[in-house]
Design a protein around this motif. Structure first.
Motif, PDB file in Angstrom:
ATOM      1  N   ALA A  46      67.181  -3.619  42.638  1.00 32.86           N
ATOM      2  CA  ALA A  46      66.436  -3.449  41.533  1.00 32.86           C
ATOM      3  C   ALA A  46      64.824  -3.550  41.779  1.00 32.86           C
ATOM      4  O   ALA A  46      64.069  -3.573  40.841  1.00 32.86           O
ATOM      5  CB  ALA A  46      66.742  -4.724  40.733  1.00 32.86           C
ATOM      6  N   ILE A  47      64.678  -3.818  43.052  1.00 32.62           N
ATOM      7  CA  ILE A  47      63.178  -3.948  43.530  1.00 32.62           C
ATOM      8  C   ILE A  47      62.945  -2.725  44.653  1.00 32.62           C
ATOM      9  O   ILE A  47      63.791  -2.645  45.663  1.00 32.62           O
ATOM     10  CB  ILE A  47      62.828  -5.351  43.834  1.00 32.62           C
ATOM     11  N   GLY A  48      61.660  -2.480  44.887  1.00 31.81           N
ATOM     12  CA  GLY A  48      61.472  -1.581  45.964  1.00 31.81           C
ATOM     13  C   GLY A  48      59.868  -1.717  46.429  1.00 31.81           C
ATOM     14  O   GLY A  48      59.130  -2.622  46.274  1.00 31.81           O
ATOM     15  N   PRO A  49      59.487  -0.863  47.435  1.00 34.78           N
ATOM     16  CA  PRO A  49      58.202  -0.831  47.940  1.00 34.78           C
ATOM     17  C   PRO A  49      57.058  -0.865  47.037  1.00 34.78           C
ATOM     18  O   PRO A  49      56.154  -1.559  47.157  1.00 34.78           O
ATOM     19  CB  PRO A  49      57.951   0.254  48.765  1.00 34.78           C
ATOM     20  N   GLN A  50      57.007  -0.408  45.818  1.00 34.75           N
ATOM     21  CA  GLN A  50      56.245  -0.295  44.748  1.00 34.75           C
ATOM     22  C   GLN A  50      55.679  -1.732  44.294  1.00 34.75           C
ATOM     23  O   GLN A  50      54.537  -1.846  44.123  1.00 34.75           O
ATOM     24  CB  GLN A  50      56.575   0.659  43.570  1.00 34.75           C
ATOM     25  N   TYR A  51      56.714  -2.601  44.204  1.00 37.89           N
ATOM     26  CA  TYR A  51      56.428  -3.885  43.776  1.00 37.89           C
ATOM     27  C   TYR A  51      55.257  -4.650  44.679  1.00 37.89           C
ATOM     28  O   TYR A  51      54.476  -5.246  44.578  1.00 37.89           O
ATOM     29  CB  TYR A  51      57.670  -4.827  43.686  1.00 37.89           C
ATOM     30  N   PHE A  52      55.760  -4.441  45.903  1.00 41.40           N
ATOM     31  CA  PHE A  52      55.271  -4.926  47.153  1.00 41.40           C
ATOM     32  C   PHE A  52      53.830  -4.243  47.349  1.00 41.40           C
ATOM     33  O   PHE A  52      52.735  -4.999  47.628  1.00 41.40           O
ATOM     34  CB  PHE A  52      55.840  -5.124  48.459  1.00 41.40           C
ATOM     35  N   ARG A  53      53.423  -3.094  46.940  1.00 41.68           N
ATOM     36  CA  ARG A  53      52.073  -2.562  47.224  1.00 41.68           C
ATOM     37  C   ARG A  53      51.261  -3.122  46.077  1.00 41.68           C
ATOM     38  O   ARG A  53      50.182  -3.213  46.343  1.00 41.68           O
ATOM     39  CB  ARG A  53      52.544  -0.853  47.008  1.00 41.68           C
ATOM     40  N   GLU A  54      52.036  -2.964  44.686  1.00 42.71           N
ATOM     41  CA  GLU A  54      50.956  -3.628  43.638  1.00 42.71           C
ATOM     42  C   GLU A  54      50.710  -5.083  44.058  1.00 42.71           C
ATOM     43  O   GLU A  54      49.531  -5.542  43.781  1.00 42.71           O
ATOM     44  CB  GLU A  54      51.827  -3.363  42.420  1.00 42.71           C
ATOM     45  N   ALA A  55      51.718  -5.992  44.475  1.00 42.38           N
ATOM     46  CA  ALA A  55      51.307  -7.412  44.664  1.00 42.38           C
ATOM     47  C   ALA A  55      50.186  -7.583  45.926  1.00 42.38           C
ATOM     48  O   ALA A  55      49.311  -8.442  45.814  1.00 42.38           O
ATOM     49  CB  ALA A  55      52.675  -8.111  45.024  1.00 42.38           C
ATOM     50  N   ALA A  56      50.433  -6.521  47.089  1.00 42.43           N
ATOM     51  CA  ALA A  56      49.734  -6.602  47.943  1.00 42.43           C
ATOM     52  C   ALA A  56      48.179  -6.256  47.470  1.00 42.43           C
ATOM     53  O   ALA A  56      47.254  -6.937  48.060  1.00 42.43           O
ATOM     54  CB  ALA A  56      49.855  -5.475  49.071  1.00 42.43           C
ATOM     55  N   GLU A  57      47.922  -5.387  46.421  1.00 37.96           N
ATOM     56  CA  GLU A  57      46.595  -5.216  45.952  1.00 37.96           C
ATOM     57  C   GLU A  57      45.653  -6.477  45.382  1.00 37.96           C
ATOM     58  O   GLU A  57      44.743  -6.940  45.703  1.00 37.96           O
ATOM     59  CB  GLU A  57      46.603  -4.149  45.011  1.00 37.96           C
ATOM     60  N   VAL A  58      46.825  -7.132  44.658  1.00 39.50           N
ATOM     61  CA  VAL A  58      46.229  -8.469  43.967  1.00 39.50           C
ATOM     62  C   VAL A  58      46.073  -9.707  45.155  1.00 39.50           C
ATOM     63  O   VAL A  58      44.961 -10.297  45.188  1.00 39.50           O
ATOM     64  CB  VAL A  58      47.276  -8.834  42.698  1.00 39.50           C
ATOM     65  N   ILE A  59      46.982  -9.611  46.070  1.00 42.68           N
ATOM     66  CA  ILE A  59      47.057 -10.856  47.176  1.00 42.68           C
ATOM     67  C   ILE A  59      45.568 -10.470  47.947  1.00 42.68           C
ATOM     68  O   ILE A  59      44.950 -11.244  48.220  1.00 42.68           O
ATOM     69  CB  ILE A  59      48.275 -10.824  47.707  1.00 42.68           C
ATOM     70  N   ASN A  60      45.811  -9.213  48.413  1.00 40.83           N
ATOM     71  CA  ASN A  60      44.682  -8.934  49.408  1.00 40.83           C
ATOM     72  C   ASN A  60      42.998  -8.945  48.848  1.00 40.83           C
ATOM     73  O   ASN A  60      42.323  -9.287  49.464  1.00 40.83           O
ATOM     74  CB  ASN A  60      44.935  -7.676  50.229  1.00 40.83           C
ATOM     75  N   ALA A  61      43.180  -8.681  47.320  1.00 45.13           N
ATOM     76  CA  ALA A  61      41.923  -8.727  46.707  1.00 45.13           C
ATOM     77  C   ALA A  61      41.431 -10.109  46.649  1.00 45.13           C
ATOM     78  O   ALA A  61      40.123 -10.361  46.445  1.00 45.13           O
ATOM     79  CB  ALA A  61      41.914  -8.212  45.114  1.00 45.13           C
ATOM     80  N   ALA A  62      42.318 -11.132  46.554  1.00 45.83           N
ATOM     81  CA  ALA A  62      41.778 -12.648  46.691  1.00 45.83           C
ATOM     82  C   ALA A  62      41.190 -13.132  47.837  1.00 45.83           C
ATOM     83  O   ALA A  62      40.752 -14.075  47.802  1.00 45.83           O
ATOM     84  CB  ALA A  62      43.114 -13.545  46.287  1.00 45.83           C
TER      85      ALA A  62
END
Length: 155
Positions: free
Chosen positions: A116-132
């Motif tokens: 139910a979850i794939g790479p796209q979730y982690f790509r989007e989360a990475a953008e927010v985490i890395n922007a911090a």
């Protein structure tokens, strides 16, 4: 009747998704397994805490298999250490998070059933985490991404 041919290959993605001190590398994505399973390798640097909020998911189980180091999972408030050769199945609906409280980097295999979850979730989360840039990620943005991908942030 001719046998059905399928596109079968090893490690459909060589992409490593970096989320601050964490790295995720999908070995099997749902689209390569008829949605039955997703498998990814998780690497967590020594002494690191999960940047995303604790969460649950109602549509899949998550099974963790320890390869190197010890990752401390907190499942419904109970800390559980998972080391090399150990496995933990996190049931649907259980609120969980993880931390690497040790001095050794951790590598674990995570299996999601169904996928139910794939790479796209982690790509989007990475953008927010890395922007911090090492600070706390934007909780509102993280929660929105989590919900959109079927994760429920803990209250």
């Amino acid at each position: 009747m001719a046998p059905q041919t399928t596109d079968v290959h090893v490690n459909p993605s060589d992409e490593t998704i970096r989320l601050g001190p964490l790295a995720v590398r999908f070995l099997i994505a749902g689209e390569h397994a008829s949605g039955s399973v997703a498998v990814f390798e998780l690497t967590v640097a020594a002494g690191q805490r999960l940047a995303a909020p604790a969460h649950s998911h109602d549509h899949y189980e998550e099974t963790i298999y320890g390869i190197e180091g010890v990752l401390t999972w907190t499942v419904d408030g109970k800390p559980i250490d998972v080391g090399p050769g150990q496995a933990l199945c996190i049931p649907r609906g259980a609120i969980h998070r993880f931390d690497n409280n040790g001095s050794q980097d951790v590598k674990a295999l995570c299996v999601i059933t169904p996928a139910a979850i794939g790479p796209q979730y982690f790509r989007e989360a990475a953008e927010v985490i890395n922007a911090a840039a090492g600070g706390p990620p934007d909780r509102v943005k993280m929660a929105e991404i989590m919900r959109r991908h079927g994760l429920t942030p803990a209250p």
